[in-house]
Design a protein around this motif. Structure first.
Motif, PDB file in Angstrom:
ATOM      1  N   ALA A  31      31.229   1.770 -22.510  1.00 57.71           N
ATOM      2  CA  ALA A  31      30.241   1.115 -21.356  1.00 57.71           C
ATOM      3  C   ALA A  31      28.859   1.545 -21.489  1.00 57.71           C
ATOM      4  CB  ALA A  31      30.883   1.443 -20.116  1.00 57.71           C
ATOM      5  N   ASP A  32      28.779   2.760 -21.967  1.00 60.83           N
ATOM      6  CA  ASP A  32      27.349   3.424 -22.070  1.00 60.83           C
ATOM      7  C   ASP A  32      26.497   2.365 -22.966  1.00 60.83           C
ATOM      8  OD1 ASP A  32      25.197   5.249 -22.216  1.00 60.83           O
ATOM      9  OD2 ASP A  32      25.932   5.820 -24.050  1.00 60.83           O
ATOM     10  N   ASP A  33      27.118   2.059 -24.289  1.00 62.78           N
ATOM     11  CA  ASP A  33      26.533   1.095 -25.055  1.00 62.78           C
ATOM     12  C   ASP A  33      26.415  -0.585 -24.671  1.00 62.78           C
ATOM     13  OD1 ASP A  33      26.767   3.306 -27.336  1.00 62.78           O
ATOM     14  OD2 ASP A  33      28.631   3.253 -27.155  1.00 62.78           O
ATOM     15  N   TYR A  34      27.308  -0.876 -23.881  1.00 64.00           N
ATOM     16  CA  TYR A  34      27.214  -2.105 -23.377  1.00 64.00           C
ATOM     17  C   TYR A  34      25.960  -2.348 -22.477  1.00 64.00           C
ATOM     18  CZ  TYR A  34      31.398  -3.876 -25.196  1.00 64.00           C
ATOM     19  OH  TYR A  34      32.270  -4.703 -26.522  1.00 64.00           O
ATOM     20  N   ALA A  35      25.790  -1.343 -21.778  1.00 65.22           N
ATOM     21  CA  ALA A  35      24.665  -1.054 -20.749  1.00 65.22           C
ATOM     22  C   ALA A  35      23.293  -1.322 -21.537  1.00 65.22           C
ATOM     23  CB  ALA A  35      24.770   0.104 -20.104  1.00 65.22           C
ATOM     24  N   ALA A  36      23.382  -0.561 -22.835  1.00 62.55           N
ATOM     25  CA  ALA A  36      22.130  -0.778 -23.495  1.00 62.55           C
ATOM     26  C   ALA A  36      21.732  -2.123 -23.791  1.00 62.55           C
ATOM     27  CB  ALA A  36      22.225   0.350 -24.768  1.00 62.55           C
ATOM     28  N   LEU A  37      23.028  -2.978 -24.121  1.00 61.54           N
ATOM     29  CA  LEU A  37      22.787  -4.335 -24.736  1.00 61.54           C
ATOM     30  C   LEU A  37      22.148  -5.157 -23.359  1.00 61.54           C
ATOM     31  CD1 LEU A  37      26.092  -5.029 -26.945  1.00 61.54           C
ATOM     32  CD2 LEU A  37      23.576  -4.949 -27.633  1.00 61.54           C
ATOM     33  N   VAL A  38      22.842  -4.888 -22.277  1.00 63.48           N
ATOM     34  CA  VAL A  38      22.306  -5.623 -21.202  1.00 63.48           C
ATOM     35  C   VAL A  38      20.749  -5.115 -21.000  1.00 63.48           C
ATOM     36  CG1 VAL A  38      22.498  -5.657 -18.659  1.00 63.48           C
ATOM     37  CG2 VAL A  38      24.463  -5.686 -20.179  1.00 63.48           C
ATOM     38  N   ALA A  39      20.419  -4.093 -21.037  1.00 63.79           N
ATOM     39  CA  ALA A  39      18.939  -3.650 -20.864  1.00 63.79           C
ATOM     40  C   ALA A  39      18.000  -4.372 -21.896  1.00 63.79           C
ATOM     41  CB  ALA A  39      18.708  -2.162 -21.147  1.00 63.79           C
ATOM     42  N   CYS A  40      18.371  -4.814 -22.901  1.00 67.13           N
ATOM     43  CA  CYS A  40      17.778  -5.578 -24.290  1.00 67.13           C
ATOM     44  C   CYS A  40      17.356  -6.972 -23.642  1.00 67.13           C
ATOM     45  CB  CYS A  40      18.750  -5.563 -25.215  1.00 67.13           C
ATOM     46  SG  CYS A  40      18.738  -3.935 -26.333  1.00 67.13           S
ATOM     47  N   GLY A  41      18.576  -7.627 -22.862  1.00 66.95           N
ATOM     48  CA  GLY A  41      18.259  -8.854 -22.454  1.00 66.95           C
ATOM     49  C   GLY A  41      17.194  -8.850 -21.304  1.00 66.95           C
ATOM     50  N   PHE A  42      17.086  -7.879 -20.510  1.00 69.47           N
ATOM     51  CA  PHE A  42      16.201  -7.832 -19.484  1.00 69.47           C
ATOM     52  C   PHE A  42      14.885  -7.673 -20.140  1.00 69.47           C
ATOM     53  CE2 PHE A  42      19.559  -6.830 -16.380  1.00 69.47           C
ATOM     54  CZ  PHE A  42      19.231  -7.561 -15.426  1.00 69.47           C
ATOM     55  N   ILE A  43      14.811  -6.813 -21.249  1.00 69.79           N
ATOM     56  CA  ILE A  43      13.426  -6.415 -22.005  1.00 69.79           C
ATOM     57  C   ILE A  43      12.770  -7.746 -22.435  1.00 69.79           C
ATOM     58  CG2 ILE A  43      12.426  -5.313 -23.897  1.00 69.79           C
ATOM     59  CD1 ILE A  43      14.451  -3.009 -23.448  1.00 69.79           C
ATOM     60  N   LEU A  44      13.859  -8.604 -23.425  1.00 71.10           N
ATOM     61  CA  LEU A  44      13.407  -9.896 -23.630  1.00 71.10           C
ATOM     62  C   LEU A  44      13.017 -10.751 -22.783  1.00 71.10           C
ATOM     63  CD1 LEU A  44      16.097 -10.144 -26.199  1.00 71.10           C
ATOM     64  CD2 LEU A  44      13.769  -9.737 -27.010  1.00 71.10           C
ATOM     65  N   TYR A  45      13.773 -10.913 -21.603  1.00 67.47           N
ATOM     66  CA  TYR A  45      13.314 -11.509 -20.579  1.00 67.47           C
ATOM     67  C   TYR A  45      11.865 -11.472 -19.835  1.00 67.47           C
ATOM     68  CZ  TYR A  45      13.197 -13.939 -15.880  1.00 67.47           C
ATOM     69  OH  TYR A  45      12.671 -14.498 -14.684  1.00 67.47           O
ATOM     70  N   ASN A  46      11.684  -9.998 -19.741  1.00 63.28           N
ATOM     71  CA  ASN A  46      10.229  -9.539 -19.415  1.00 63.28           C
ATOM     72  C   ASN A  46       9.221 -10.040 -20.589  1.00 63.28           C
ATOM     73  OD1 ASN A  46      11.305  -8.591 -16.881  1.00 63.28           O
ATOM     74  ND2 ASN A  46      11.603  -6.550 -17.853  1.00 63.28           N
ATOM     75  N   CYS A  47       9.435 -10.056 -21.748  1.00 64.72           N
ATOM     76  CA  CYS A  47       8.596 -10.255 -22.839  1.00 64.72           C
ATOM     77  C   CYS A  47       7.914 -11.812 -22.527  1.00 64.72           C
ATOM     78  CB  CYS A  47       9.220 -10.406 -24.143  1.00 64.72           C
ATOM     79  SG  CYS A  47       9.537  -8.530 -24.822  1.00 64.72           S
ATOM     80  N   TYR A  48       8.627 -12.688 -21.928  1.00 64.13           N
ATOM     81  CA  TYR A  48       8.315 -13.849 -21.943  1.00 64.13           C
ATOM     82  C   TYR A  48       7.258 -14.206 -20.597  1.00 64.13           C
ATOM     83  CZ  TYR A  48       7.978 -18.822 -20.547  1.00 64.13           C
ATOM     84  OH  TYR A  48       7.443 -20.187 -20.103  1.00 64.13           O
ATOM     85  N   GLY A  49       7.811 -13.072 -19.772  1.00 57.91           N
ATOM     86  CA  GLY A  49       6.758 -13.250 -18.458  1.00 57.91           C
ATOM     87  C   GLY A  49       5.502 -12.636 -18.856  1.00 57.91           C
ATOM     88  N   ILE A  50       5.415 -11.568 -19.789  1.00 60.80           N
ATOM     89  CA  ILE A  50       4.142 -10.979 -20.483  1.00 60.80           C
ATOM     90  C   ILE A  50       3.305 -12.097 -21.084  1.00 60.80           C
ATOM     91  CG2 ILE A  50       3.028  -9.125 -21.469  1.00 60.80           C
ATOM     92  CD1 ILE A  50       5.611  -7.477 -20.765  1.00 60.80           C
ATOM     93  N   PHE A  51       4.157 -12.767 -21.950  1.00 61.52           N
ATOM     94  CA  PHE A  51       3.561 -13.364 -23.061  1.00 61.52           C
ATOM     95  C   PHE A  51       2.943 -14.864 -22.546  1.00 61.52           C
ATOM     96  CE2 PHE A  51       4.051 -16.872 -26.158  1.00 61.52           C
ATOM     97  CZ  PHE A  51       3.264 -16.820 -27.226  1.00 61.52           C
ATOM     98  N   ARG A  52       3.536 -15.499 -21.718  1.00 65.69           N
ATOM     99  CA  ARG A  52       3.100 -16.872 -21.073  1.00 65.69           C
ATOM    100  C   ARG A  52       1.706 -16.792 -20.501  1.00 65.69           C
ATOM    101  NH1 ARG A  52       1.278 -20.727 -20.715  1.00 65.69           N
ATOM    102  NH2 ARG A  52       1.986 -22.672 -20.144  1.00 65.69           N
TER     103      ARG A  52
END
Length: 286
Positions: A176-197
């Motif tokens: 569960a600890d590692d799956y949490a890290a994967l979920v966090a990656c999704g949030f990071i990539l989503y924020n990348c678009y918000g910064i890039f646009r």
């Protein structure tokens, strides 16, 4: 304004460096990859903050013969590099998390939740502080820096939830600890678009500054001799907005009178709107 921005970035760099060390130590001794992943992101944030600092210093350089509009365009270009760093860190964390899911490991220690709780609180405070300053001086790279703090808080929240599930679920829930890290990656990539646009829009000279356009038109009508305004084009470079404005005056005025009115309008706009850089006034007969 640039001094405030530089102080803000230095604050971020120091905070991220300290937190990276805390996360790595807590992750190693507390058997939590989510915390180690969080530490990786904070380490990347230190280097990206350094890029932002260099970009702010370069973009603050005054206009010269080759750059009559200044060097402000360097700021969104640096923002692109910051986004690239975030994307690389997200994929690095995701790859390692997948490797850990495939490999059995021990449960995280319960005290890591206390560490994460303090980190989440600090990162959210940092986000609010940096974002407020970014809005105050209208800096796209500082907004990117603020989102670094918010994405760090999100990854820490994901780690908190993952570790909680692992601890309270017991044996069999270690991943569960590692799956949490994967979920966090999704949030990071989503924020990348918000910064890039927004940074892309700045480079492409998008004219989407409705609130500033309205202020310019309102101030223009207060200047003696101005009958109205027509076209108003705005483009952003660094922390300054460059304006091309078509203003109407009575058609029977002399060239000298129209020239004087345009200068009065330009001076009034730059006096009341400190964020304006170059202002070009084109006079039209009403």
């Amino acid at each position: 304004m640039s001094k405030l921005a530089i102080r803000t970035v230095l604050f971020s760099m120091l905070g991220n460096a300290v937190l990276a060390g805390i996360k790595f130590l807590a992750g190693i001794f507390g058997n939590s990859y989510a915390l180690i992943a969080d530490g990786i992101e904070s380490t990347v944030d230190v280097f990206s903050s350094l890029l932002v600092l260099l970009g702010l210093k370069y973009s603050a350089r005054p206009a010269d013969e080759n750059h009559p509009y200044g060097h402000g365009k360097a700021e969104p270009l640096i923002t692109f590099l910051v986004v690239a760093f975030l994307i690389i860190s997200a994929f690095t964390i995701a790859w390692q998390a997948i490797q850990n899911i495939r490999t059995p490991h021990t449960l995280p220690s319960s005290w890591t939740l206390i560490v994460l709780g303090a980190i989440i609180l600090w990162k959210e405070i940092s986000y609010q502080l940096v974002m407020n300053r970014a809005k105050k001086i209208m800096s796209s790279s500082l907004k990117a820096e603020a989102w670094h703090h918010r994405s760090d808080a999100i990854t820490s929240i994901a780690a908190f939830l993952g570790i909680s599930v692992a601890i309270f679920g017991g044996e069999g829930f270690e991943v569960a600890d590692d799956y949490a890290a994967l979920v966090a990656c999704g949030f990071i990539l989503y924020n990348c678009y918000g910064i890039f646009r927004p940074a892309l829009g700045e480079v492409m000279d998008e004219n989407n500054y409705e609130e500033l356009t309205l202020k310019i038109r309102e101030i223009s009508l207060q200047v003696k001799g101005i009958e109205g305004t027509e076209k108003c084009f705005i483009r952003k470079a660094g922390m300054k907005y460059h304006v091309d404005l078509h203003a109407t005056v009575k058609g029977d005025l002399t060239v000298k009178e129209g020239h004087s009115i345009s200068h009065n309008l330009k001076d009034r706009l730059r006096k009341e709107l400190k964020e304006l850089g170059h202002v070009l006034i084109h006079i039209e007969p009403a």
